[in-house]
Design a protein around this motif. Sequence first.
Motif, PDB file in Angstrom:
ATOM      1  N   ARG A 175      10.120 -24.850   8.458  1.00 13.31           N
ATOM      2  CA  ARG A 175      11.072 -25.931   8.973  1.00 13.31           C
ATOM      3  C   ARG A 175      12.205 -25.765   9.709  1.00 13.31           C
ATOM      4  NH1 ARG A 175      11.398 -29.281   3.466  1.00 13.31           N
ATOM      5  NH2 ARG A 175      11.644 -27.059   2.611  1.00 13.31           N
ATOM      6  N   GLN A 176      12.931 -24.676   9.403  1.00 13.11           N
ATOM      7  CA  GLN A 176      14.078 -24.293  10.209  1.00 13.11           C
ATOM      8  C   GLN A 176      13.905 -23.787  11.682  1.00 13.11           C
ATOM      9  OE1 GLN A 176      13.195 -23.289   7.162  1.00 13.11           O
ATOM     10  NE2 GLN A 176      14.895 -24.292   5.824  1.00 13.11           N
ATOM     11  N   GLY A 177      12.570 -23.166  11.576  1.00  9.86           N
ATOM     12  CA  GLY A 177      12.195 -22.758  13.005  1.00  9.86           C
ATOM     13  C   GLY A 177      11.878 -24.219  13.966  1.00  9.86           C
ATOM     14  N   VAL A 178      11.372 -25.166  13.268  1.00  5.68           N
ATOM     15  CA  VAL A 178      10.937 -26.103  14.040  1.00  5.68           C
ATOM     16  C   VAL A 178      12.318 -26.834  14.614  1.00  5.68           C
ATOM     17  CG1 VAL A 178      10.055 -28.657  14.038  1.00  5.68           C
ATOM     18  CG2 VAL A 178       8.823 -26.648  13.100  1.00  5.68           C
ATOM     19  N   GLU A 179      13.161 -27.201  13.576  1.00  3.99           N
ATOM     20  CA  GLU A 179      14.550 -27.613  13.862  1.00  3.99           C
ATOM     21  C   GLU A 179      15.338 -27.031  14.752  1.00  3.99           C
ATOM     22  OE1 GLU A 179      15.584 -30.413  13.055  1.00  3.99           O
ATOM     23  OE2 GLU A 179      13.968 -31.255  11.485  1.00  3.99           O
ATOM     24  N   TYR A 180      15.372 -25.585  14.865  1.00  2.00           N
ATOM     25  CA  TYR A 180      15.843 -24.602  15.637  1.00  2.00           C
ATOM     26  C   TYR A 180      15.533 -25.010  17.238  1.00  2.00           C
ATOM     27  CZ  TYR A 180      17.125 -20.725  18.478  1.00  2.00           C
ATOM     28  OH  TYR A 180      17.531 -19.815  19.637  1.00  2.00           O
ATOM     29  N   HIS A 181      14.277 -25.071  17.310  1.00  2.00           N
ATOM     30  CA  HIS A 181      13.644 -25.492  18.677  1.00  2.00           C
ATOM     31  C   HIS A 181      13.990 -26.722  19.135  1.00  2.00           C
ATOM     32  CE1 HIS A 181      11.369 -21.546  19.879  1.00  2.00           C
ATOM     33  NE2 HIS A 181      11.096 -21.527  18.520  1.00  2.00           N
ATOM     34  N   VAL A 182      14.010 -27.708  18.441  1.00  2.00           N
ATOM     35  CA  VAL A 182      14.217 -29.026  18.309  1.00  2.00           C
ATOM     36  C   VAL A 182      15.629 -29.074  19.071  1.00  2.00           C
ATOM     37  CG1 VAL A 182      14.514 -31.623  17.670  1.00  2.00           C
ATOM     38  CG2 VAL A 182      12.456 -30.311  17.307  1.00  2.00           C
ATOM     39  N   GLY A 183      16.584 -28.561  18.120  1.00  2.00           N
ATOM     40  CA  GLY A 183      17.995 -28.242  18.653  1.00  2.00           C
ATOM     41  C   GLY A 183      18.185 -27.774  19.800  1.00  2.00           C
ATOM     42  N   LEU A 184      17.547 -27.026  20.361  1.00  2.00           N
ATOM     43  CA  LEU A 184      17.466 -26.277  21.723  1.00  2.00           C
ATOM     44  C   LEU A 184      17.196 -27.416  22.674  1.00  2.00           C
ATOM     45  CD1 LEU A 184      16.187 -22.617  21.372  1.00  2.00           C
ATOM     46  CD2 LEU A 184      18.522 -23.221  21.626  1.00  2.00           C
ATOM     47  N   MET A 185      16.126 -28.080  22.455  1.00  2.00           N
ATOM     48  CA  MET A 185      15.603 -29.076  23.568  1.00  2.00           C
ATOM     49  C   MET A 185      16.635 -30.237  23.563  1.00  2.00           C
ATOM     50  SD  MET A 185      11.577 -28.999  23.437  1.00  2.00           S
ATOM     51  CE  MET A 185      11.333 -29.124  21.744  1.00  2.00           C
ATOM     52  N   LEU A 186      17.187 -30.707  22.603  1.00  2.00           N
ATOM     53  CA  LEU A 186      18.374 -31.543  22.575  1.00  2.00           C
ATOM     54  C   LEU A 186      19.573 -31.268  23.382  1.00  2.00           C
ATOM     55  CD1 LEU A 186      18.500 -32.757  18.824  1.00  2.00           C
ATOM     56  CD2 LEU A 186      17.334 -34.013  20.599  1.00  2.00           C
ATOM     57  N   ARG A 187      19.915 -30.047  23.214  1.00  2.00           N
ATOM     58  CA  ARG A 187      21.031 -29.678  24.310  1.00  2.00           C
ATOM     59  C   ARG A 187      20.520 -29.648  25.546  1.00  2.00           C
ATOM     60  NH1 ARG A 187      22.088 -26.754  19.539  1.00  2.00           N
ATOM     61  NH2 ARG A 187      20.841 -24.616  20.057  1.00  2.00           N
ATOM     62  N   ARG A 188      19.290 -29.247  25.944  1.00  2.00           N
ATOM     63  CA  ARG A 188      19.005 -28.947  27.130  1.00  2.00           C
ATOM     64  C   ARG A 188      18.673 -30.026  27.906  1.00  2.00           C
ATOM     65  NH1 ARG A 188      13.825 -25.641  26.295  1.00  2.00           N
ATOM     66  NH2 ARG A 188      15.368 -23.948  25.720  1.00  2.00           N
ATOM     67  N   PHE A 189      18.286 -31.166  27.229  1.00  2.00           N
ATOM     68  CA  PHE A 189      18.023 -32.521  27.868  1.00  2.00           C
ATOM     69  C   PHE A 189      19.384 -33.366  27.605  1.00  2.00           C
ATOM     70  CE2 PHE A 189      13.685 -30.948  27.324  1.00  2.00           C
ATOM     71  CZ  PHE A 189      13.053 -31.729  28.462  1.00  2.00           C
ATOM     72  N   LYS A 190      20.237 -32.886  26.872  1.00  2.00           N
ATOM     73  CA  LYS A 190      21.487 -33.480  27.029  1.00  2.00           C
ATOM     74  C   LYS A 190      21.096 -34.983  25.858  1.00  2.00           C
ATOM     75  CE  LYS A 190      23.836 -31.635  30.657  1.00  2.00           C
ATOM     76  NZ  LYS A 190      24.434 -31.763  32.155  1.00  2.00           N
ATOM     77  N   SER A 199      12.350 -39.945  25.124  1.00  2.00           N
ATOM     78  CA  SER A 199      12.606 -40.709  26.408  1.00  2.00           C
ATOM     79  C   SER A 199      12.980 -40.314  27.698  1.00  2.00           C
ATOM     80  CB  SER A 199      13.895 -41.897  25.881  1.00  2.00           C
ATOM     81  OG  SER A 199      14.110 -42.794  26.948  1.00  2.00           O
ATOM     82  N   ARG A 200      13.936 -39.126  27.512  1.00  2.00           N
ATOM     83  CA  ARG A 200      14.663 -38.472  28.820  1.00  2.00           C
ATOM     84  C   ARG A 200      13.344 -37.720  29.423  1.00  2.00           C
ATOM     85  NH1 ARG A 200      20.801 -37.407  27.276  1.00  2.00           N
ATOM     86  NH2 ARG A 200      21.405 -39.583  27.040  1.00  2.00           N
TER      87      ARG A 200
END
Length: 222
Positions: A175-190, A199-200
């Motif tokens: 679960r931590q691995g999934v959250e890590y990758h989601v967090g990276l994409m949140l920052r990448r897509f702002k 949405s973005r």
Amino acid sequence: MVSGLPEFPRTAARRDRRPHPPQPPQHATCMASLDSGLRIEGANPDFFRHVARPSTEIFGRSFYDVLHPSARNILPKHFTHLANGHGSRFVERVVAMRGHDAVFSAEITGIAIKGEGGDLSGVVVLMSPDDEPSDAAERPAKPTPMLTALDARILEGVAIGASTVQLASRLYLSRQGVEYHVGLMLRRFKAPNRAALVSRAYSMGVLTVGSWPPRAVPDFVK
């Protein structure tokens, strides 16, 4: 001073020559009224302009018909809460359709309309698009890869509403691995949250339009 001509204060003249600061663009607010079955009964001109469909085509149709299929993962719970009297309004981000083959992202506010007995008689929806139709859903001529293959699979899962636990099981990650990758994409897509991320991604052309389940466009995957 020339006799007979008025003298204007120099300070006022200097103020008049100062450039005015640019005004921020004003985004339209689209409005639609829905009956208790979420069918479109009326809408303002901005609504028709952004969804790019005439009244004869959308009146009497479900509100979901002007939204991307991904909206069915997040909006039913909000409309159900309104129908059950659990609150009088909600705010959510969605991806809407512009015509039949383009998309735009927007924030929508749903406001419950109650009848005499307190039952839900309709919903007023206010939709604030992130763009104007002429600028919407533009895809770069040469897309830059933004996602790894794993990021793409996780983004596709988020877009269909899969939970962290479901994604972890499906992709053999913690679960931590999934959250890590989601967090990276949140920052990448702002993006501030998962709904805004999806949405973005749609508005940038990273996820396919007009198909379900969504798929990441290969040009954006490394």
